[in-house]
Design a protein around this motif. Structure first.
Motif, PDB file in Angstrom:
ATOM      1  N   GLY A   1       0.856  -1.141  -0.008  1.00  0.00           N
ATOM      2  CA  GLY A   1       0.049   0.066  -0.023  1.00  0.00           C
ATOM      3  C   GLY A   1       0.899   1.102   0.011  1.00  0.00           C
ATOM      4  O   GLY A   1       0.473   2.205  -0.757  1.00  0.00           O
ATOM      5  N   GLN A   2       1.835   1.284   0.674  1.00  0.00           N
ATOM      6  CA  GLN A   2       2.903   2.534   0.813  1.00  0.00           C
ATOM      7  C   GLN A   2       3.446   2.663  -0.561  1.00  0.00           C
ATOM      8  O   GLN A   2       3.429   3.770  -1.131  1.00  0.00           O
ATOM      9  CB  GLN A   2       3.891   2.251   1.889  1.00  0.00           C
ATOM     10  N   TYR A   3       4.039   1.436  -1.163  1.00  0.00           N
ATOM     11  CA  TYR A   3       4.489   1.480  -2.414  1.00  0.00           C
ATOM     12  C   TYR A   3       3.494   2.153  -3.547  1.00  0.00           C
ATOM     13  O   TYR A   3       3.935   2.969  -4.478  1.00  0.00           O
ATOM     14  CB  TYR A   3       5.102   0.027  -2.955  1.00  0.00           C
ATOM     15  N   ALA A   4       2.481   1.468  -3.586  1.00  0.00           N
ATOM     16  CA  ALA A   4       1.380   2.036  -4.711  1.00  0.00           C
ATOM     17  C   ALA A   4       1.019   3.551  -4.479  1.00  0.00           C
ATOM     18  O   ALA A   4       0.840   4.170  -5.392  1.00  0.00           O
ATOM     19  CB  ALA A   4       0.100   1.277  -4.368  1.00  0.00           C
ATOM     20  N   ALA A   5       0.851   3.921  -3.105  1.00  0.00           N
ATOM     21  CA  ALA A   5       0.627   5.280  -2.907  1.00  0.00           C
ATOM     22  C   ALA A   5       1.726   6.061  -3.306  1.00  0.00           C
ATOM     23  O   ALA A   5       1.519   7.394  -3.800  1.00  0.00           O
ATOM     24  CB  ALA A   5       0.144   5.688  -1.406  1.00  0.00           C
ATOM     25  N   TRP A   6       2.962   5.829  -2.973  1.00  0.00           N
ATOM     26  CA  TRP A   6       4.234   6.703  -3.344  1.00  0.00           C
ATOM     27  C   TRP A   6       4.089   6.599  -4.916  1.00  0.00           C
ATOM     28  O   TRP A   6       4.482   7.861  -5.429  1.00  0.00           O
ATOM     29  CB  TRP A   6       5.512   6.227  -2.731  1.00  0.00           C
ATOM     30  N   LEU A   7       3.847   5.536  -5.542  1.00  0.00           N
ATOM     31  CA  LEU A   7       4.119   5.407  -7.012  1.00  0.00           C
ATOM     32  C   LEU A   7       3.027   6.327  -7.851  1.00  0.00           C
ATOM     33  O   LEU A   7       3.230   7.010  -8.799  1.00  0.00           O
ATOM     34  CB  LEU A   7       3.816   4.180  -7.510  1.00  0.00           C
ATOM     35  N   GLY A   8       1.891   6.487  -7.082  1.00  0.00           N
ATOM     36  CA  GLY A   8       0.807   7.108  -7.911  1.00  0.00           C
ATOM     37  C   GLY A   8       1.183   8.683  -7.432  1.00  0.00           C
ATOM     38  O   GLY A   8       0.788   9.614  -8.328  1.00  0.00           O
ATOM     39  N   ASP A   9       1.685   9.078  -6.432  1.00  0.00           N
ATOM     40  CA  ASP A   9       2.156  10.357  -6.162  1.00  0.00           C
ATOM     41  C   ASP A   9       3.373  10.852  -7.112  1.00  0.00           C
ATOM     42  O   ASP A   9       3.230  11.965  -7.700  1.00  0.00           O
ATOM     43  CB  ASP A   9       2.644  10.616  -4.820  1.00  0.00           C
ATOM     44  N   VAL A  10       4.301   9.830  -7.378  1.00  0.00           N
ATOM     45  CA  VAL A  10       5.330  10.256  -8.425  1.00  0.00           C
ATOM     46  C   VAL A  10       4.714  10.620  -9.659  1.00  0.00           C
ATOM     47  O   VAL A  10       5.350  11.420 -10.582  1.00  0.00           O
ATOM     48  CB  VAL A  10       6.304   8.951  -8.346  1.00  0.00           C
ATOM     49  N   ALA A  11       3.759   9.756 -10.137  1.00  0.00           N
ATOM     50  CA  ALA A  11       3.077   9.893 -11.371  1.00  0.00           C
ATOM     51  C   ALA A  11       2.638  11.203 -11.687  1.00  0.00           C
ATOM     52  O   ALA A  11       2.433  11.694 -12.867  1.00  0.00           O
ATOM     53  CB  ALA A  11       2.106   8.578 -11.705  1.00  0.00           C
ATOM     54  N   ARG A  12       2.127  11.489 -10.556  1.00  0.00           N
ATOM     55  CA  ARG A  12       1.680  13.280 -10.782  1.00  0.00           C
ATOM     56  C   ARG A  12       2.601  14.097 -10.344  1.00  0.00           C
ATOM     57  O   ARG A  12       2.199  15.485 -10.463  1.00  0.00           O
ATOM     58  CB  ARG A  12       0.417  13.272  -9.610  1.00  0.00           C
ATOM     59  N   GLY A  13       3.723  13.752 -10.292  1.00  0.00           N
ATOM     60  CA  GLY A  13       4.858  14.846 -10.072  1.00  0.00           C
ATOM     61  C   GLY A  13       5.220  15.310  -8.800  1.00  0.00           C
ATOM     62  O   GLY A  13       5.883  16.187  -8.434  1.00  0.00           O
ATOM     63  N   ASP A  14       4.734  14.324  -7.693  1.00  0.00           N
ATOM     64  CA  ASP A  14       4.746  14.946  -6.358  1.00  0.00           C
ATOM     65  C   ASP A  14       5.601  13.846  -5.595  1.00  0.00           C
ATOM     66  O   ASP A  14       5.028  12.497  -5.705  1.00  0.00           O
ATOM     67  CB  ASP A  14       3.371  14.629  -5.613  1.00  0.00           C
TER      68      ASP A  14
END
Length: 312
Positions: free
Chosen positions: A67-80
């Protein structure tokens, strides 16, 4: 005969390869950071349980690893790149935004200095091959390659800052603060560039077309600048990618020694403090820079030698 690859297909293939490389790099770094002992809030163990729980919730550390990995990867995809654990008043984007220009200035100047000195010295040594000046220069270049940055940087501080008091030992903000870090980063690259240029120039000078041009009575200056220099510099251009990567990796040591607020310093501090998002952000940005550097160098080589484009 190999099929011709369209430029658009080649660009798309390189883009997909770059994206896959960055994803694999980020995933590996994410797993290794989480596997390392300790955590970002170990110093908060004495805090009340509700404070520890609030910190874990705020930074998503209460979620399962996937869950941590998916949330972080989603943020990175948005440039965050996320919040920093150890610098709560700053996001990772802000920290890297402040540090990247500092590292880019040091690295860019170091590479320009390496090329500005290494290429002329290498050509000069090749034109005097076998003489004592050539041997002395190659000995100095070998010595420059043998001295690591964590020895060269303090040595420069001891000589120019402590003994001679010509330059400051550290800090940032004035042009005088840039000199010693740039020289420390450039020294091994100057040595390698000089040796590489010398070897390539010697090989080029012995080529058949140079002998034919020499037999036609061309002046030594025309032979050198119009016929020998461009093909002799092809290996140097190919070396630019690993040279830039070497400058990026070497900045970790140099920025720590001179107290420079660059990417390398944040990487070390983030790793020591288990600041997961900061370390991952630095890794991603540096990885993207390396991909861009390799692409730019490949394009430059293709412009200098069209045969490389036909072979790709």
């Amino acid at each position: 005969m190999s099929a011709h690859v369209r430029p658009g297909s080649r660009a798309l293939s390189r883009l997909l390869e770059a994206g896959l490389t960055l994803w694999l790099l980020a995933t590996l770094c994410f797993v290794l950071l989480r596997a390392a002992p300790g955590g970002p809030f170990d110093t908060e163990k004495a805090a009340p349980p509700e404070v520890q729980a609030a910190l874990a919730t705020q930074y998503r550390l209460d979620r399962p690893l996937i869950g941590q990995y998916a949330a972080w990867l989603g943020d990175v995809a948005r440039g965050d790149l996320g919040p920093s654990f150890q610098y709560p008043d700053y996001s990772v984007n802000q920290l890297i935004g402040n540090a990247l220009p500092v590292s880019a200035l040091n690295g860019g100047l170091a590479l320009l200095l390496a090329l500005a000195l290494g290429i002329p010295l290498g050509v000069w040594a090749a034109l005097r091959a076998g003489r004592w000046t050539d041997r002395g220069l190659m000995f100095a270049a070998g010595l420059g390659l043998a001295i690591p940055k964590f020895v060269a940087a303090p040595g420069l501080v001891l000589l120019f800052a402590v003994t001679l008091q010509w330059l400051p030992a550290g800090g940032w903000g004035e042009w005088r603060n840039v000199v010693l870090p740039v020289v420390a980063l450039a020294l091994p690259n100057i040595a390698y560039c000089a040796r590489l240029t010398r070897a390539s120039m010697l090989e080029t000078l012995s080529a058949e077309y140079l002998r034919a041009a020499r037999a036609r009575g061309f002046s030594p200056a025309r032979l050198l600048f119009a016929h020998a220099l461009k093909p002799a510099l092809l290996p140097v251009v190919a070396w630019l990618a690993p040279a830039l990567i070497n400058v990026v990796s070497g900045s970790v040591v140099v920025e720590q020694v001179f107290g420079i607020p660059g990417m390398g310093r944040y990487f070390i501090q983030g790793a020591l403090n288990r600041d997961y998002t900061l370390v991952l952000g630095v890794v991603l940005v540096v990885g993207a820079l390396i991909v861009l550097i390799n692409t730019a160098v490949d394009a430059l080589r293709g412009w200098m030698d069209p045969r490389l484009q036909d072979a790709s």
